[in-house]
Design a protein around this motif. Structure first.
Motif, PDB file in Angstrom:
ATOM      1  N   LEU A   1     -34.307  61.175  38.501  1.00 48.87           N
ATOM      2  CA  LEU A   1     -34.585  59.963  37.736  1.00 48.87           C
ATOM      3  C   LEU A   1     -34.463  60.236  36.239  1.00 48.87           C
ATOM      4  CD1 LEU A   1     -35.430  57.007  37.916  1.00 48.87           C
ATOM      5  CD2 LEU A   1     -37.828  57.760  37.896  1.00 48.87           C
ATOM      6  N   GLN A   2     -34.997  61.373  35.815  1.00 51.48           N
ATOM      7  CA  GLN A   2     -34.886  61.737  34.399  1.00 51.48           C
ATOM      8  C   GLN A   2     -33.425  61.920  33.992  1.00 51.48           C
ATOM      9  OE1 GLN A   2     -37.370  65.220  34.123  1.00 51.48           O
ATOM     10  NE2 GLN A   2     -39.240  64.025  33.739  1.00 51.48           N
ATOM     11  N   ASP A   3     -32.628  62.538  34.879  1.00 49.92           N
ATOM     12  CA  ASP A   3     -31.206  62.741  34.596  1.00 49.92           C
ATOM     13  C   ASP A   3     -30.492  61.393  34.461  1.00 49.92           C
ATOM     14  OD1 ASP A   3     -31.619  65.442  34.676  1.00 49.92           O
ATOM     15  OD2 ASP A   3     -30.823  65.714  36.714  1.00 49.92           O
ATOM     16  N   MET A   4     -30.847  60.458  35.354  1.00 47.92           N
ATOM     17  CA  MET A   4     -30.247  59.118  35.287  1.00 47.92           C
ATOM     18  C   MET A   4     -30.614  58.419  33.987  1.00 47.92           C
ATOM     19  SD  MET A   4     -30.440  57.275  39.004  1.00 47.92           S
ATOM     20  CE  MET A   4     -29.355  57.732  40.350  1.00 47.92           C
ATOM     21  N   GLN A   5     -31.898  58.509  33.626  1.00 42.33           N
ATOM     22  CA  GLN A   5     -32.350  57.867  32.392  1.00 42.33           C
ATOM     23  C   GLN A   5     -31.656  58.472  31.183  1.00 42.33           C
ATOM     24  OE1 GLN A   5     -36.515  58.659  32.943  1.00 42.33           O
ATOM     25  NE2 GLN A   5     -36.954  56.579  33.686  1.00 42.33           N
TER      26      GLN A   5
ATOM     27  N   ARG B   1     -15.382  51.353  30.888  1.00 38.37           N
ATOM     28  CA  ARG B   1     -15.734  52.356  31.897  1.00 38.37           C
ATOM     29  C   ARG B   1     -17.192  52.788  31.735  1.00 38.37           C
ATOM     30  NH1 ARG B   1     -11.580  55.293  31.191  1.00 38.37           N
ATOM     31  NH2 ARG B   1     -12.487  57.014  29.974  1.00 38.37           N
ATOM     32  N   LEU B   2     -17.610  52.959  30.485  1.00 37.54           N
ATOM     33  CA  LEU B   2     -18.999  53.362  30.217  1.00 37.54           C
ATOM     34  C   LEU B   2     -19.979  52.246  30.581  1.00 37.54           C
ATOM     35  CD1 LEU B   2     -18.469  55.161  26.783  1.00 37.54           C
ATOM     36  CD2 LEU B   2     -19.216  56.239  28.925  1.00 37.54           C
ATOM     37  N   LYS B   3     -19.568  50.992  30.295  1.00 33.60           N
ATOM     38  CA  LYS B   3     -20.421  49.858  30.651  1.00 33.60           C
ATOM     39  C   LYS B   3     -20.624  49.784  32.165  1.00 33.60           C
ATOM     40  CE  LYS B   3     -19.293  46.919  26.689  1.00 33.60           C
ATOM     41  NZ  LYS B   3     -18.587  45.674  26.262  1.00 33.60           N
ATOM     42  N   ALA B   4     -19.567  50.052  32.892  1.00 32.46           N
ATOM     43  CA  ALA B   4     -19.654  50.043  34.360  1.00 32.46           C
ATOM     44  C   ALA B   4     -20.585  51.147  34.847  1.00 32.46           C
ATOM     45  CB  ALA B   4     -18.265  50.197  34.968  1.00 32.46           C
TER      46      ALA B   4
ATOM     47  N   THR C   1     -28.558  49.847  38.400  1.00 26.59           N
ATOM     48  CA  THR C   1     -28.723  49.366  39.775  1.00 26.59           C
ATOM     49  C   THR C   1     -29.381  50.427  40.654  1.00 26.59           C
ATOM     50  OG1 THR C   1     -26.774  47.943  39.569  1.00 26.59           O
ATOM     51  CG2 THR C   1     -27.491  48.491  41.800  1.00 26.59           C
ATOM     52  N   ALA C   2     -29.003  51.693  40.436  1.00 29.63           N
ATOM     53  CA  ALA C   2     -29.489  52.787  41.291  1.00 29.63           C
ATOM     54  C   ALA C   2     -30.917  53.212  40.950  1.00 29.63           C
ATOM     55  CB  ALA C   2     -28.552  53.981  41.178  1.00 29.63           C
ATOM     56  N   MET C   3     -31.306  53.081  39.684  1.00 27.72           N
ATOM     57  CA  MET C   3     -32.600  53.611  39.245  1.00 27.72           C
ATOM     58  C   MET C   3     -33.821  52.969  39.916  1.00 27.72           C
ATOM     59  SD  MET C   3     -31.905  54.398  35.205  1.00 27.72           S
ATOM     60  CE  MET C   3     -33.637  54.626  34.852  1.00 27.72           C
ATOM     61  N   PRO C   4     -33.874  51.653  40.110  1.00 30.12           N
ATOM     62  CA  PRO C   4     -35.055  51.068  40.766  1.00 30.12           C
ATOM     63  C   PRO C   4     -35.323  51.642  42.155  1.00 30.12           C
ATOM     64  CG  PRO C   4     -33.798  49.358  39.676  1.00 30.12           C
ATOM     65  CD  PRO C   4     -32.967  50.594  39.619  1.00 30.12           C
TER      66      PRO C   4
END
Length: 427
Positions: free
Chosen positions: A44-48, A72-75, A82-85
């Motif tokens: 989660l920290q890596d995603m954030q 590409r970055l916006k996507a 979407t994945a984080m929750p």
């Protein structure tokens, strides 16, 4: 509650301690669950971190008019959002699972606690006083009380069912006298502060002292979700819940005389006659909040305070060190005070004094700060009965029984009894 960091650092010590309590090993499964939690937290920290850096990169790409890179970055950011929750939900679920497992683990016994499976391995530490010297027939308390006409179980059953008692006249007054004597002794001579606290509490308070989640079946619950206290230990200990206490204010010593309520789950067939094991009973509770360095000495002090009650009542008693298999869930070491009951021809528990270390302090998030250290530490807690009023009444009745069926009032109680020296049969 145990510290997961301590569990990770001392897996063999945890499993050895659990084995002493006849409980299965838990270290490996706990560490595996904590590894899973740590992995989720790191992911989660890596995603954030990646979401934050990608957001910055979008700005740079747009400044450079690199629309393709920006899109590409916006996507990527949208995908991360979407994945984080879902990952956050997984983390909360594993956190809750780990907390639940940790909250059900018993405390770690001190090294000098005898190892054994049940009460047969308890050790008699000392015996005080002597049995009554009279030669007349001993009777149980319910025989004495019913013959005097001041103890009524049939009417109590009509009112409330089994395991309740109605006391009247001088026996009701003696029960009140015993409680007042105890609270006066502990506040006047032993340095405890008297507290009048609620008899109903929320889940958090029961969790803090260890009654929840493991022992909910032993409690009574109200229709609005509160719990009737099984002991004033719950309210007195939780007075420091979620607080930081300055070290110079320790120890805090509290006492309360309150009713206690217990379902007596698992006691079917045990002590069904009389008032030894009741759903509702009075108890004078002792609680100490200390630092880590003084809690063991405080345990000896608290036990001596409870013993003084029995000494002044002139009762024969003994002190037992409980073994690991007979000790309470939250205790690191426990002394039981057992008073002699001539009617049963045996000793029965009238007080239990335990030192809990930081087990409850951690559950309550109750900490203290010393002058010389910046780091906060969890408080150490102790609790004991000073003593159970109903059982003390039983002991007085059986030990002060006269040949004619009357009961002599102990000297220390006479001022609370209006000078009455003897309880005689109702006329």
């Amino acid at each position: 509650m145990l510290d997961i960091k301590w569990v990770r650092d001392n897996p063999e010590a945890l499993d050895a301690a659990l084995a002493k309590r006849s409980a299965p090993a838990q270290a490996a499964s706990l560490i595996a669950l904590d590894e899973k939690r740590r992995g989720l937290v790191q992911a989660l920290q890596d995603m954030q971190s990646r979401r934050n850096s990608a957001s910055k990169e979008i700005g740079a790409a747009m400044a450079q008019k690199n629309a393709e890179l920006a899109d590409r970055l916006k996507a990527e950011v949208a995908e991360l959002k979407t994945a984080m929750p879902a990952l956050e939900d997984q983390t909360r679920t594993v956190d809750a699972e780990l907390l639940d497992v940790l909250s059900r683990l018993p405390n770690i016994p001190l090294e000098d606690v005898p190892v054994g499976a049940d009460e047969h391995a308890n050790i008699v530490t000392r015996t005080i006083g002597a049995r009554p010297g009279w030669n007349h027939k001993a009777l149980e308390h319910f025989e004495i009380g019913e013959a005097l006409g001041y103890m009524d179980f049939e009417r109590a059953a009509k009112l409330s069912g089994s395991r309740f008692t109605v006391l009247t006249g001088p026996l009701a007054r003696m029960e009140r006298a015993l409680g007042q004597f105890m609270i006066d002794l502990h506040t006047g001579e032993h340095g405890y502060t008297e507290v009048s606290s609620p008899l109903m509490v929320r889940d958090d308070a029961m969790f803090g002292t260890g009654q929840l989640p493991k022992f909910s079946e032993e409690l009574f619950r109200t229709t609005d979700g509160r719990w009737l206290i099984p002991t004033a230990e719950v309210t007195l200990t939780n007075l420091v819940r979620e607080e930081i206490v300055e070290a110079e204010k320790l120890p805090l010593r509290y006492t309360a005389l309150t009713p206690s309520f217990r379902s007596e789950a698992g006691s079917a067939g045990r002590d069904t006659r009389g008032m030894l094991r009741q759903h509702q009973f009075w108890k004078c509770e002792l609680v100490s909040i200390t630092d880590a360095e003084t809690s063991i000495d405080e345990h000896e002090r608290m036990t001596a305070c409870a013993e003084e009650v029995l000494k002044r009542l002139g009762l024969h008693y003994r002190v037992l060190t409980l073994c690991t298999g007979d000790m309470g869930f939250g205790a690191r070491k426990t002394y039981d005070l057992e008073v002699w009951l001539p009617g049963q021809n045996t000793f029965r528990e009238v007080s239990s004094c335990s030192v809990c270390g930081d087990f409850q302090g951690r559950r309550m998030n109750a900490r203290y700060r010393s002058k010389d250290e910046k780091a906060l530490k969890f408080v150490h807690t102790l609790n004991g009965s000073g003593t159970a009023v109903g059982r003390a009444l039983i002991a007085v009745m059986e030990n002060y029984l006269n040949e004619d069926g009357s009961v002599t009032v102990p000297d220390v109680l006479q001022p609370y009894m209006g000078g009455l020296t003897r309880i005689e049969a109702a006329r």
